[in-house]
Design a protein around this motif. Sequence first.
Motif, PDB file in Angstrom:
ATOM      1  N   ILE A 269     -26.289 -33.819 -20.660  1.00 45.86           N
ATOM      2  CA  ILE A 269     -24.877 -34.051 -20.938  1.00 45.86           C
ATOM      3  C   ILE A 269     -24.710 -34.243 -22.445  1.00 45.86           C
ATOM      4  CG2 ILE A 269     -24.450 -35.111 -18.676  1.00 45.86           C
ATOM      5  CD1 ILE A 269     -24.378 -37.848 -20.148  1.00 45.86           C
ATOM      6  N   PRO A 270     -23.533 -33.893 -23.005  1.00 44.15           N
ATOM      7  CA  PRO A 270     -23.290 -34.164 -24.426  1.00 44.15           C
ATOM      8  C   PRO A 270     -23.291 -35.669 -24.683  1.00 44.15           C
ATOM      9  CG  PRO A 270     -21.685 -32.606 -23.538  1.00 44.15           C
ATOM     10  CD  PRO A 270     -22.415 -33.180 -22.370  1.00 44.15           C
ATOM     11  N   PHE A 271     -23.950 -36.084 -25.774  1.00 37.98           N
ATOM     12  CA  PHE A 271     -24.020 -37.513 -26.099  1.00 37.98           C
ATOM     13  C   PHE A 271     -24.255 -37.658 -27.596  1.00 37.98           C
ATOM     14  CE2 PHE A 271     -26.287 -41.587 -26.533  1.00 37.98           C
ATOM     15  CZ  PHE A 271     -25.387 -42.430 -25.894  1.00 37.98           C
ATOM     16  N   ARG A 272     -23.242 -38.124 -28.298  1.00 39.58           N
ATOM     17  CA  ARG A 272     -23.317 -38.399 -29.735  1.00 39.58           C
ATOM     18  C   ARG A 272     -23.868 -37.208 -30.532  1.00 39.58           C
ATOM     19  NH1 ARG A 272     -25.455 -44.715 -30.105  1.00 39.58           N
ATOM     20  NH2 ARG A 272     -23.729 -45.647 -28.922  1.00 39.58           N
ATOM     21  N   GLY A 273     -23.306 -36.050 -30.278  1.00 43.25           N
ATOM     22  CA  GLY A 273     -23.709 -34.868 -31.020  1.00 43.25           C
ATOM     23  C   GLY A 273     -25.014 -34.259 -30.564  1.00 43.25           C
ATOM     24  N   HIS A 274     -25.599 -34.776 -29.494  1.00 40.32           N
ATOM     25  CA  HIS A 274     -26.842 -34.261 -28.939  1.00 40.32           C
ATOM     26  C   HIS A 274     -26.631 -33.912 -27.464  1.00 40.32           C
ATOM     27  CE1 HIS A 274     -28.151 -36.518 -32.473  1.00 40.32           C
ATOM     28  NE2 HIS A 274     -29.305 -35.881 -32.423  1.00 40.32           N
ATOM     29  N   TYR A 275     -27.689 -33.463 -26.825  1.00 37.60           N
ATOM     30  CA  TYR A 275     -27.704 -33.289 -25.374  1.00 37.60           C
ATOM     31  C   TYR A 275     -28.772 -34.230 -24.827  1.00 37.60           C
ATOM     32  CZ  TYR A 275     -24.874 -29.142 -26.166  1.00 37.60           C
ATOM     33  OH  TYR A 275     -23.861 -28.286 -26.543  1.00 37.60           O
ATOM     34  N   LEU A 276     -28.362 -35.041 -23.844  1.00 33.50           N
ATOM     35  CA  LEU A 276     -29.216 -36.106 -23.324  1.00 33.50           C
ATOM     36  C   LEU A 276     -29.551 -35.861 -21.859  1.00 33.50           C
ATOM     37  CD1 LEU A 276     -30.458 -39.042 -23.526  1.00 33.50           C
ATOM     38  CD2 LEU A 276     -28.191 -39.863 -22.790  1.00 33.50           C
ATOM     39  N   SER A 277     -30.808 -36.078 -21.518  1.00 30.95           N
ATOM     40  CA  SER A 277     -31.259 -36.012 -20.126  1.00 30.95           C
ATOM     41  C   SER A 277     -32.249 -37.133 -19.870  1.00 30.95           C
ATOM     42  CB  SER A 277     -31.925 -34.653 -19.844  1.00 30.95           C
ATOM     43  OG  SER A 277     -32.468 -34.614 -18.534  1.00 30.95           O
ATOM     44  N   LEU A 278     -32.405 -37.466 -18.603  1.00 32.49           N
ATOM     45  CA  LEU A 278     -33.423 -38.426 -18.173  1.00 32.49           C
ATOM     46  C   LEU A 278     -34.426 -37.641 -17.335  1.00 32.49           C
ATOM     47  CD1 LEU A 278     -32.814 -41.876 -18.152  1.00 32.49           C
ATOM     48  CD2 LEU A 278     -33.651 -41.360 -15.900  1.00 32.49           C
ATOM     49  N   ALA A 279     -35.652 -37.519 -17.807  1.00 31.90           N
ATOM     50  CA  ALA A 279     -36.654 -36.676 -17.152  1.00 31.90           C
ATOM     51  C   ALA A 279     -37.798 -37.527 -16.618  1.00 31.90           C
ATOM     52  CB  ALA A 279     -37.191 -35.648 -18.144  1.00 31.90           C
TER      53      ALA A 279
ATOM     54  N   CYS B  81     -34.198 -44.749 -27.899  1.00 30.15           N
ATOM     55  CA  CYS B  81     -34.012 -43.552 -28.716  1.00 30.15           C
ATOM     56  C   CYS B  81     -33.361 -43.917 -30.054  1.00 30.15           C
ATOM     57  CB  CYS B  81     -33.108 -42.541 -28.012  1.00 30.15           C
ATOM     58  SG  CYS B  81     -33.743 -41.929 -26.446  1.00 30.15           S
ATOM     59  N   VAL B  82     -33.635 -43.117 -31.075  1.00 28.30           N
ATOM     60  CA  VAL B  82     -32.963 -43.247 -32.366  1.00 28.30           C
ATOM     61  C   VAL B  82     -31.783 -42.284 -32.349  1.00 28.30           C
ATOM     62  CG1 VAL B  82     -33.178 -43.036 -34.852  1.00 28.30           C
ATOM     63  CG2 VAL B  82     -35.142 -43.800 -33.486  1.00 28.30           C
ATOM     64  N   ILE B  83     -30.596 -42.832 -32.070  1.00 29.30           N
ATOM     65  CA  ILE B  83     -29.405 -42.003 -31.959  1.00 29.30           C
ATOM     66  C   ILE B  83     -28.164 -42.828 -32.276  1.00 29.30           C
ATOM     67  CG2 ILE B  83     -29.147 -42.435 -29.494  1.00 29.30           C
ATOM     68  CD1 ILE B  83     -28.121 -39.524 -29.278  1.00 29.30           C
TER      69      ILE B  83
ATOM     70  N   LEU C 123     -31.939 -33.269 -27.196  1.00 32.00           N
ATOM     71  CA  LEU C 123     -31.929 -31.987 -27.878  1.00 32.00           C
ATOM     72  C   LEU C 123     -30.784 -31.977 -28.889  1.00 32.00           C
ATOM     73  CD1 LEU C 123     -32.377 -29.474 -24.887  1.00 32.00           C
ATOM     74  CD2 LEU C 123     -34.143 -30.729 -26.151  1.00 32.00           C
ATOM     75  N   ASP C 124     -30.933 -31.226 -29.976  1.00 30.26           N
ATOM     76  CA  ASP C 124     -29.836 -31.116 -30.930  1.00 30.26           C
ATOM     77  C   ASP C 124     -28.921 -29.962 -30.529  1.00 30.26           C
ATOM     78  OD1 ASP C 124     -31.084 -28.751 -31.724  1.00 30.26           O
ATOM     79  OD2 ASP C 124     -31.971 -29.615 -33.535  1.00 30.26           O
ATOM     80  N   ASP C 125     -27.913 -29.668 -31.390  1.00 28.03           N
ATOM     81  CA  ASP C 125     -26.936 -28.641 -31.023  1.00 28.03           C
ATOM     82  C   ASP C 125     -27.524 -27.243 -31.036  1.00 28.03           C
ATOM     83  OD1 ASP C 125     -27.255 -28.422 -33.740  1.00 28.03           O
ATOM     84  OD2 ASP C 125     -25.134 -28.630 -34.248  1.00 28.03           O
TER      85      ASP C 125
END
Length: 357
Positions: free
Chosen positions: A266-276, A355-357, A296-298
Motif C-alpha cells: 500500500i502507499p505509505f509516506r511516499g513509499h510502498y509498504l508491505s508486511l511479509a 523502519c526509517v521512514i 519499496l521506493d517510487d
Amino acid sequence: MHPQGYSARRAVRGHRGDSVRFRLVRSALNLFAPAPDKPDRKAAKRAAREAAAAANAPLVAATPVLRDMFDMAPHYLPSDEPFPLFNTAAVGTRTGFLMLARSCNTLCLNDGTYIHPDRSQRTSVNVLFETDRAGQVANRQRLDDSLLQAAPEAGAIEDIRLFAWRGAIWGLGARVRWLDATRYRAEQVLVRIEAGRIVEFHPIPSPGGARIEKNWVPLVAGDDLFLAQSLAPLCLQRFEGGRIVAHKGTAPAGREFPVRGGTPFIPFRGHYLSLAHQAPRRANGKIYYLHQFVLLDDRLDLVEMSDPFFIQRRGIEFACGLQPLDAEALLLTYGVSDRRAAHVRLPIRAIERFCVI
C-alpha cells in the motif's frame, strides 16, 4: 559310470555356486547396512534439521512480539463454518472494509502437522465479511467461485489477497488442485469480485515452470498492477493484457524463498509498504513464521527490510491484509495457527520503530 573328469567339473561348479550365493547374501545385507565408505544421507539430513532447529531456538526467543510492545488487542471474525476461519484479507470500501477469510477441512497443529478427517476429500471455501470502519460485521456470505470451478482445471482458491484496481475489487490467490493424497499443484490466479462472486479470472502460469506457486502479493502503482513473486530477492512481474511480463529481478530457483508475501503493498509516506513473512523455521518442536516490514521506493526498488518480529504470539502467523485506518494506525489482518481469522489496529509507531521512514 561318469565320464572322466566329471568329479572335477562338479567341484568347480559347486565352488562357483557358493561364490554366487555369497555375493547375493552380501548384496542383501548391504541394502540394510550402508557401506562404510558411503554416507547415510537420511542421517545427514536429520542431523542438519536438528542443527538448524538448535540454531533457530535462540533467534525465535529473542524476536520481539508486536502485541507485547504496543496496544494491539486482536479481534476475530465470527464463524459458522464447520471448520475454523483463518488468514484474513481486507480492502477498503466506501463504508468500511471488505474482509475475506478461508476455511478448510484441514487442521494445522503447532508443529506444522496437518490433520485431514478424510484424506480423499479436501474442501476449502472463502467467506466475505462487510464491516464498518471499526470492524463490526454488517453482512457475511460465502464467496461464489462457481465461475472458477467451471473452468477445465478447477480447484479451490486459497489465501486470497484483496486489493482495489481500476475501480474494482480484485483478489490474488493460489488455485490448488490435488494430484493425490499428498501432492498438489498450485498456480496463482487473479480474480475480480462483484456482489460476492467471482466474475472474471486470469490464471498466471509459473514463470519458471514450478509445480507450486504461492504467496504472491499485488502492488498497484497508478494504473499499473505489479505482482511480487518474491521479496528477498525482489522479483516483480507486471500484469498487462491478461498475462504477466517480467519487470524486475529474478525469483530464486525451486521453492527456497527467504522472504515473500505477505500483505499487498500500500502507499505509505511516499513509499510502498508491505508486511511479509520469512520462510518457516523449526525450533522447540514447533513451526514459527517471522514477519518483516518491506519498503519499496517510487521506482519499486527495495529501500528497507526491517528486523523480524511476531505479530501476536510466537508461532504460526500469516499476514494477508494491510489498509489505511486513521492518522495514527493501519488495519492489519492475519491468520493465527491456521485456526483464527484476526484483525488488529497496527499503530504507525510500530512501523516507525522498525523502519526509517
